[in-house]
Scaffold this motif. Structure first.
Motif, PDB file in Angstrom:
ATOM      1  N   LEU A  59      36.679  32.936  39.727  1.00  0.00           N
ATOM      2  CA  LEU A  59      38.107  33.263  39.676  1.00  0.00           C
ATOM      3  C   LEU A  59      38.356  34.607  40.353  1.00  0.00           C
ATOM      4  N   LEU A  60      39.625  34.893  40.573  1.00  0.00           N
ATOM      5  CA  LEU A  60      40.020  36.197  41.101  1.00  0.00           C
ATOM      6  C   LEU A  60      40.215  37.175  39.948  1.00  0.00           C
ATOM      7  N   LYS A  61      39.838  38.424  40.178  1.00  0.00           N
ATOM      8  CA  LYS A  61      40.060  39.442  39.152  1.00  0.00           C
ATOM      9  C   LYS A  61      41.553  39.745  38.988  1.00  0.00           C
ATOM     10  N   ASN A  62      42.257  39.792  40.096  1.00  0.00           N
ATOM     11  CA  ASN A  62      43.700  40.062  40.064  1.00  0.00           C
ATOM     12  C   ASN A  62      44.415  38.965  40.853  1.00  0.00           C
ATOM     13  N   PRO A  63      44.608  37.785  40.226  1.00  0.00           N
ATOM     14  CA  PRO A  63      45.206  36.665  40.968  1.00  0.00           C
ATOM     15  C   PRO A  63      46.624  36.959  41.456  1.00  0.00           C
TER      16      PRO A  63
END
Length: 345
Positions: free
Chosen positions: A288-292
């Protein structure tokens, strides 16, 4: 006679490895001649009970092998086989207990490099100290026997607890040229299995143990692992605990040499669980992205490519593990069928 073959194979384990084949050939010729004489006197083959009683009169395998040991000056041939076995057991469990205690102590605190160095350098000292104490005890026993202060049981009188029927069965696969599982390998499996378990438990707190310097680089990336990795990780830890415990129990019970295909099938089956968990991750998102909110537009396509690649890799691993599990089941069924076919002859 199958019981005689098992007896000689047990004697072989206590013989000097350089002369094992010659000694076993000599013993086989002598024992088969004795067997022929007994059967000729009876006019029939010995029954299983009679054969077991005959072998029990000969003495346990360790006593049968004692006269063939090289001459010892500190510890005589009468007690040297017992000394060697006690030494093997003492060093084995000393190494296991020290490894478990040291690794546990390192786990509950923040270890430094010097702690690992001290732990490794202390191993030879501890093993040598243990060996020295065992040798000292048996040297004192040898002195007491030599000066008639202690009387050992007669060599020809086998211990009542020993029974030829308890001898391990011969491995039918041993004739194919493959090496049988050794005691040293069984001990190494327990020690390195426990070290692997400690390594697994340290990874979440010290990720550089897994990736080295790359852990610091990865921490700066805008990606993170999905929550599905947490149950998958603990499944691997649980499987490692089961494997270490099972191997240690087999070593303690003296069953380390027996093949256990069912145990390996259990490992392979449980090993599929973390793989299946990753395959069934929500939306197939393994990374996943840390800061989507900030990076989705810029890195969304790259993230999808990463997840597709990982999912394809995990699916391939799952297929290979599934085929290995299926082949293991087929082999187990074939082995059971062969044993029944041989028993029915």
């Amino acid at each position: 006679m199958e019981l005689l073959d098992r007896y000689l194979e047990a004697v072989r384990k206590h013989l000097p490895w350089q002369r094992q084949d010659d000694i076993i050939a000599e013993l086989r010729a002598n024992l088969e001649a004795q067997l022929d004489e007994k059967e000729a006197a009876l006019g029939r083959p010995l029954t299983a009970a009679e054969a077991e009683a005959w072998l029990k009169q000969l003495g346990s395998p360790i006593l049968m092998a004692a006269p063939y040991q090289p001459q010892q000056y500190l510890i005589g041939p009468a007690i040297f086989p017992i000394y060697r076995n006690v030494m093997k057991i003492a060093l084995t469990w000393c190494a296991i207990i020290y490894t478990v205690a040291t690794a546990t102590a390192l786990l509950i605190k923040t270890p430094h490099l010097s702690d690992f160095v001290h732990a490794m350098t202390d191993v030879p000292v501890i093993l040598l100290t243990t060996a020295a104490w065992v040798t000292l005890v048996f040297a004192a026993l040898e002195y007491a026997v030599a000066h008639h202060r202690v009387k050992l049981p007669a060599m020809g009188a086998p211990p009542s607890a020993w029974s030829p029927g308890a001898l391990p069965h011969l491995d039918p696969n041993g004739v194919s040229g493959g090496k049988s599982r050794t005691y040293a390998k069984a001990v190494a499996e327990v020690i390195f299995g426990y070290l692997f378990l400690i390594w697994l438990l340290l990874i979440p707190k010290y990720p550089y143990l897994l990736m080295g310097p790359g852990a610091y680089y990865l921490s700066s990336l805008p990606y993170r692992l999905a929550p599905v990795w947490i149950p998958a990780y603990w499944c691997v830890v649980a499987l490692s605990v089961l494997q270490v415990g099972w191997n240690a129990l087999n070593l303690y019970r003296g069953r380390w040499q027996k093949p256990q295909p069912a145990m390996h099938l259990v490992y392979k089956t449980l090993g599929m669980v973390p793989i299946i968990l990753l395959l069934n991750a929500k939306d197939h998102a393994i990374v996943l992205l840390k800061n989507p909110a900030l990076d989705q537009a810029r890195l969304g396509a790259t993230l999808d490519g990463i997840n597709r690649s990982i999912n394809w890799s995990v699916a391939l691993i799952c297929a290979i593990a599934g085929l290995q599990l299926l082949w293991g089941i087929v082999q187990l069924i074939l082995n059971v069928y062969r044993k029944r076919a041989v028993a029915g002859r």
